[in-house]
Design a protein around this motif. Sequence first.
Motif, PDB file in Angstrom:
ATOM      1  N   UNK A   1       0.859  -1.184   0.000  1.00  0.00           N
ATOM      2  CA  UNK A   1       0.000   0.000   0.000  1.00  0.00           C
ATOM      3  C   UNK A   1       0.896   1.236   0.000  1.00  0.00           C
ATOM      4  N   UNK A   2       0.678   2.122  -0.983  1.00  0.00           N
ATOM      5  CA  UNK A   2       1.448   3.364  -1.090  1.00  0.00           C
ATOM      6  C   UNK A   2       0.551   4.512  -0.634  1.00  0.00           C
ATOM      7  N   UNK A   3       0.986   5.244   0.391  1.00  0.00           N
ATOM      8  CA  UNK A   3       0.177   6.338   0.940  1.00  0.00           C
ATOM      9  C   UNK A   3       0.917   7.659   0.742  1.00  0.00           C
TER      10      UNK A   3
ATOM     11  N   UNK B   1      -7.804   0.937   3.788  1.00  0.00           N
ATOM     12  CA  UNK B   1      -7.034  -0.004   2.975  1.00  0.00           C
ATOM     13  C   UNK B   1      -6.215  -0.958   3.849  1.00  0.00           C
ATOM     14  N   UNK B   2      -5.652  -0.432   4.946  1.00  0.00           N
ATOM     15  CA  UNK B   2      -4.866  -1.303   5.835  1.00  0.00           C
ATOM     16  C   UNK B   2      -5.762  -2.416   6.374  1.00  0.00           C
ATOM     17  N   UNK B   3      -7.003  -2.065   6.722  1.00  0.00           N
ATOM     18  CA  UNK B   3      -7.928  -3.067   7.273  1.00  0.00           C
ATOM     19  C   UNK B   3      -8.440  -4.059   6.237  1.00  0.00           C
ATOM     20  N   UNK B   4      -8.746  -3.574   5.032  1.00  0.00           N
ATOM     21  CA  UNK B   4      -9.365  -4.447   4.023  1.00  0.00           C
ATOM     22  C   UNK B   4      -8.347  -5.162   3.142  1.00  0.00           C
ATOM     23  N   UNK B   5      -7.347  -4.409   2.682  1.00  0.00           N
ATOM     24  CA  UNK B   5      -6.356  -4.940   1.740  1.00  0.00           C
ATOM     25  C   UNK B   5      -5.298  -5.783   2.480  1.00  0.00           C
ATOM     26  N   UNK B   6      -5.083  -5.425   3.762  1.00  0.00           N
ATOM     27  CA  UNK B   6      -4.090  -6.120   4.602  1.00  0.00           C
ATOM     28  C   UNK B   6      -2.725  -6.206   3.895  1.00  0.00           C
TER      29      UNK B   6
ATOM     30  N   UNK C   1      -3.255  -7.786  14.382  1.00  0.00           N
ATOM     31  CA  UNK C   1      -3.464  -8.231  12.994  1.00  0.00           C
ATOM     32  C   UNK C   1      -2.476  -7.594  12.019  1.00  0.00           C
ATOM     33  N   UNK C   2      -1.966  -6.412  12.355  1.00  0.00           N
ATOM     34  CA  UNK C   2      -1.121  -5.693  11.391  1.00  0.00           C
ATOM     35  C   UNK C   2       0.315  -5.499  11.882  1.00  0.00           C
ATOM     36  N   UNK C   3       0.648  -6.039  13.042  1.00  0.00           N
ATOM     37  CA  UNK C   3       1.967  -5.737  13.624  1.00  0.00           C
ATOM     38  C   UNK C   3       3.144  -6.228  12.779  1.00  0.00           C
ATOM     39  N   UNK C   4       2.918  -7.208  11.905  1.00  0.00           N
ATOM     40  CA  UNK C   4       4.009  -7.705  11.063  1.00  0.00           C
ATOM     41  C   UNK C   4       4.131  -6.949   9.738  1.00  0.00           C
ATOM     42  N   UNK C   5       3.258  -5.962   9.528  1.00  0.00           N
ATOM     43  CA  UNK C   5       3.331  -5.147   8.314  1.00  0.00           C
ATOM     44  C   UNK C   5       4.629  -4.345   8.345  1.00  0.00           C
ATOM     45  N   UNK C   6       5.393  -4.422   7.270  1.00  0.00           N
ATOM     46  CA  UNK C   6       6.627  -3.639   7.163  1.00  0.00           C
ATOM     47  C   UNK C   6       6.256  -2.213   6.762  1.00  0.00           C
TER      48      UNK C   6
END
Length: 196
Positions: free
Chosen positions: A71-73, A108-113, A140-145
Amino acid sequence: MEDTLTVFTASKYCNVSSKTIINWVEAGHIKAYRTVGGHRRIKKADLETFMRSQGIPIPEEKDESTRKKILVVDDDMIIVESIVQALEEDEFDYEVLSASDGFEAGLQVNHFKPDLLILDIMMPDIKGYDVCKKIKANEKTKNTKIIVLSAYLDDDKFAQMKEYGADVCFSKPLPLSKLKDEVAKLLGLKEEGGRS
């Protein structure tokens, strides 16, 4: 595969060069439209109709679950377009989405993961520190880089961002080749300091 393809993904789908796809579009054989940044996009259904009419085999669907999601923000559409295009055309075949504000990014973070987030922390409605903390604090998202981009941060602020959970911080403008390299490393697709 997504419903809308870049010239590059369409060329891989047809097993021809990008230039061939552009020629087909310009000759009117395949319908295409242009994005705000001027890049061509082709609907998958239109491409497949053309492929069938020409006897070009349609490849089997790949398992989408193996593709890494990014995801690009950023609120600068030109930067978003160039990052998204560079990542979509990368050898690792990422699935890339973009968001232009904090609200959209949260959805997007919640849906696209996403597996990885590229975040401009100087957007008007985003506090980059909060975004990083929230993502890293959520089970749920802690491993997102997280790759943080900013044109205005010094080394102290970058160090602070890392404390809040950013994996890597870069000053803008950043060469796309360096960004792609870092993305691949963070996602474990490339060895540190070399090719995979």
